[in-house]
Motif scaffolding. Structure first.
Motif, PDB file in Angstrom:
ATOM      1  N   PHE A  40      48.376  76.025   5.288  1.00 49.83           N
ATOM      2  CA  PHE A  40      49.491  75.653   4.648  1.00 49.83           C
ATOM      3  C   PHE A  40      50.783  76.149   4.861  1.00 49.83           C
ATOM      4  CE2 PHE A  40      46.126  73.399   2.405  1.00 49.83           C
ATOM      5  CZ  PHE A  40      46.621  72.126   2.224  1.00 49.83           C
ATOM      6  N   GLU A  41      51.963  76.038   4.840  1.00 49.21           N
ATOM      7  CA  GLU A  41      53.267  76.938   5.115  1.00 49.21           C
ATOM      8  C   GLU A  41      53.631  77.043   3.660  1.00 49.21           C
ATOM      9  OE1 GLU A  41      54.540  77.980   7.851  1.00 49.21           O
ATOM     10  OE2 GLU A  41      52.871  76.815   9.151  1.00 49.21           O
ATOM     11  N   GLY A  44      44.233  86.315  -1.639  1.00 48.47           N
ATOM     12  CA  GLY A  44      43.908  87.381  -0.723  1.00 48.47           C
ATOM     13  C   GLY A  44      45.006  88.568  -0.473  1.00 48.47           C
ATOM     14  N   ARG A  45      44.751  89.646   0.013  1.00 48.61           N
ATOM     15  CA  ARG A  45      45.637  90.744   0.244  1.00 48.61           C
ATOM     16  C   ARG A  45      46.734  90.269   1.290  1.00 48.61           C
ATOM     17  NH1 ARG A  45      41.833  95.003   1.899  1.00 48.61           N
ATOM     18  NH2 ARG A  45      40.906  93.147   2.496  1.00 48.61           N
ATOM     19  N   ILE A  46      47.848  90.822   1.495  1.00 52.26           N
ATOM     20  CA  ILE A  46      48.695  90.811   2.315  1.00 52.26           C
ATOM     21  C   ILE A  46      48.290  92.078   3.456  1.00 52.26           C
ATOM     22  CG2 ILE A  46      51.149  90.789   3.276  1.00 52.26           C
ATOM     23  CD1 ILE A  46      51.538  89.508   0.519  1.00 52.26           C
ATOM     24  N   LEU A  47      48.364  91.830   4.608  1.00 55.63           N
ATOM     25  CA  LEU A  47      47.882  92.991   5.670  1.00 55.63           C
ATOM     26  C   LEU A  47      49.311  93.758   6.003  1.00 55.63           C
ATOM     27  CD1 LEU A  47      45.327  90.972   7.835  1.00 55.63           C
ATOM     28  CD2 LEU A  47      45.116  92.328   5.823  1.00 55.63           C
ATOM     29  N   LYS A  48      49.123  94.924   6.355  1.00 56.93           N
ATOM     30  CA  LYS A  48      49.983  95.518   7.226  1.00 56.93           C
ATOM     31  C   LYS A  48      50.486  95.063   8.118  1.00 56.93           C
ATOM     32  CE  LYS A  48      52.244  99.670   8.196  1.00 56.93           C
ATOM     33  NZ  LYS A  48      53.174 100.328   7.422  1.00 56.93           N
ATOM     34  N   ASN A  49      51.991  94.976   8.186  1.00 57.62           N
ATOM     35  CA  ASN A  49      52.872  94.242   9.186  1.00 57.62           C
ATOM     36  C   ASN A  49      52.724  92.737   9.312  1.00 57.62           C
ATOM     37  OD1 ASN A  49      54.123  96.895  10.307  1.00 57.62           O
ATOM     38  ND2 ASN A  49      51.871  97.232  11.481  1.00 57.62           N
ATOM     39  N   GLU A  50      52.343  92.329   8.250  1.00 61.78           N
ATOM     40  CA  GLU A  50      51.985  90.910   8.138  1.00 61.78           C
ATOM     41  C   GLU A  50      52.946  90.040   7.358  1.00 61.78           C
ATOM     42  OE1 GLU A  50      48.271  87.621   7.505  1.00 61.78           O
ATOM     43  OE2 GLU A  50      48.337  89.310   6.120  1.00 61.78           O
ATOM     44  N   SER A  51      53.815  89.332   8.011  1.00 54.78           N
ATOM     45  CA  SER A  51      54.999  88.558   7.021  1.00 54.78           C
ATOM     46  C   SER A  51      54.500  87.735   5.897  1.00 54.78           C
ATOM     47  CB  SER A  51      55.656  87.715   7.804  1.00 54.78           C
ATOM     48  OG  SER A  51      54.916  86.400   8.461  1.00 54.78           O
ATOM     49  N   LEU A  52      54.860  87.537   4.963  1.00 53.56           N
ATOM     50  CA  LEU A  52      54.780  86.603   4.006  1.00 53.56           C
ATOM     51  C   LEU A  52      54.276  85.201   4.492  1.00 53.56           C
ATOM     52  CD1 LEU A  52      57.095  87.528   1.046  1.00 53.56           C
ATOM     53  CD2 LEU A  52      54.941  88.114   1.451  1.00 53.56           C
ATOM     54  N   ASP A  53      54.935  84.681   5.302  1.00 54.67           N
ATOM     55  CA  ASP A  53      54.643  83.277   5.973  1.00 54.67           C
ATOM     56  C   ASP A  53      53.404  83.365   6.558  1.00 54.67           C
ATOM     57  OD1 ASP A  53      57.095  82.067   4.710  1.00 54.67           O
ATOM     58  OD2 ASP A  53      58.202  82.596   6.677  1.00 54.67           O
ATOM     59  N   ALA A  54      53.149  84.311   7.507  1.00 56.50           N
ATOM     60  CA  ALA A  54      51.950  84.481   8.239  1.00 56.50           C
ATOM     61  C   ALA A  54      50.649  84.756   7.346  1.00 56.50           C
ATOM     62  CB  ALA A  54      51.957  85.670   9.144  1.00 56.50           C
ATOM     63  N   ALA A  55      50.942  85.513   6.314  1.00 50.76           N
ATOM     64  CA  ALA A  55      50.009  85.713   5.328  1.00 50.76           C
ATOM     65  C   ALA A  55      49.391  84.493   4.590  1.00 50.76           C
ATOM     66  CB  ALA A  55      50.292  86.812   4.182  1.00 50.76           C
ATOM     67  N   PHE A  56      50.499  83.939   4.000  1.00 52.90           N
ATOM     68  CA  PHE A  56      50.270  82.407   3.504  1.00 52.90           C
ATOM     69  C   PHE A  56      49.345  81.610   4.280  1.00 52.90           C
ATOM     70  CE2 PHE A  56      50.987  78.545   1.399  1.00 52.90           C
ATOM     71  CZ  PHE A  56      51.085  78.764   0.096  1.00 52.90           C
ATOM     72  N   ARG A  57      49.837  81.415   5.618  1.00 49.95           N
ATOM     73  CA  ARG A  57      49.093  80.650   6.588  1.00 49.95           C
ATOM     74  C   ARG A  57      47.697  81.186   6.501  1.00 49.95           C
ATOM     75  NH1 ARG A  57      54.054  80.588   9.196  1.00 49.95           N
ATOM     76  NH2 ARG A  57      53.391  82.319  10.432  1.00 49.95           N
ATOM     77  N   ARG A  58      47.621  82.365   7.050  1.00 49.16           N
ATOM     78  CA  ARG A  58      46.028  82.875   7.096  1.00 49.16           C
ATOM     79  C   ARG A  58      45.246  82.595   5.734  1.00 49.16           C
ATOM     80  NH1 ARG A  58      44.071  87.491   5.244  1.00 49.16           N
ATOM     81  NH2 ARG A  58      46.133  88.427   4.678  1.00 49.16           N
ATOM     82  N   LEU A  59      45.863  83.122   4.580  1.00 51.05           N
ATOM     83  CA  LEU A  59      44.984  82.997   3.290  1.00 51.05           C
ATOM     84  C   LEU A  59      44.787  81.505   3.143  1.00 51.05           C
ATOM     85  CD1 LEU A  59      46.922  85.689   1.607  1.00 51.05           C
ATOM     86  CD2 LEU A  59      44.509  85.661   1.927  1.00 51.05           C
TER      87      LEU A  59
END
Length: 156
Positions: free
Chosen positions: A74-75, A50-65
């Protein structure tokens, strides 16, 4: 930050989207694919992501997705970057008419190997169903989207 449909329509029309795709492998090396419910790539089997959101770090996006797509967070350090990919689609989430633009993604592809005892709960927001595919099956099937097959060359 989630955008309104009107704002997102403008973004899709004017810019590439940045996303993470997850090439999830089980202990036997099979790859998890879901049959897409939404455009683009509607009806095809595709890797979760999925998409990475504005102001979302790669690590946070990975966890969310991973939580959203796999039912378990997962980390990013647990995965291996396969590379940067470009996906071009002739339609978008808004349709495939001249008033609904095409879609361009810049995608960070990650390989995530699951430990043998991992159980995933795959929500159905983006996919009709999920199944494990052997690499040879993915390569041979016209039901698997070309952009999903593109990751296979980078797997170890």
């Amino acid at each position: 930050m989630w955008l309104s449909n009107e704002s997102f329509r403008t973004v899709v029309a004017l810019t590439p989207l940045v996303a993470i795709d997850l090439v999830v492998q089980n202990a036997e090396g099979a790859i998890l694919l879901g049959q897409r419910l939404n455009r683009p790539a509607h009806g095809y089997w595709f890797v979760p992501g999925g998409r990475i959101l504005k102001n979302e770090s790669l690590d946070a996006a990975f966890r969310r997705l991973t939580l959203d797509e796999l039912g378990q967070a997962f980390e990013r350090r647990q995965a291996r970057l396969l590379g940067v990919y470009e996906h071009f689609y002739s339609d978008s989430v808004f349709g495939d008419t001249p008033t609904h633009p095409d879609t361009h993604y810049v995608v960070l592809g990650y390989q995530l190997r699951l430990p043998p005892s991992t159980t995933l709960i795959t929500p159905a927001a983006q996919h009709d169903c999920f199944r494990w595919w052997r690499v040879a099956e993915m390569q041979a099937s016209s039901k698997v989207h070309d952009n999903a097959r593109a990751y296979l060359d980078a797997l170890q």
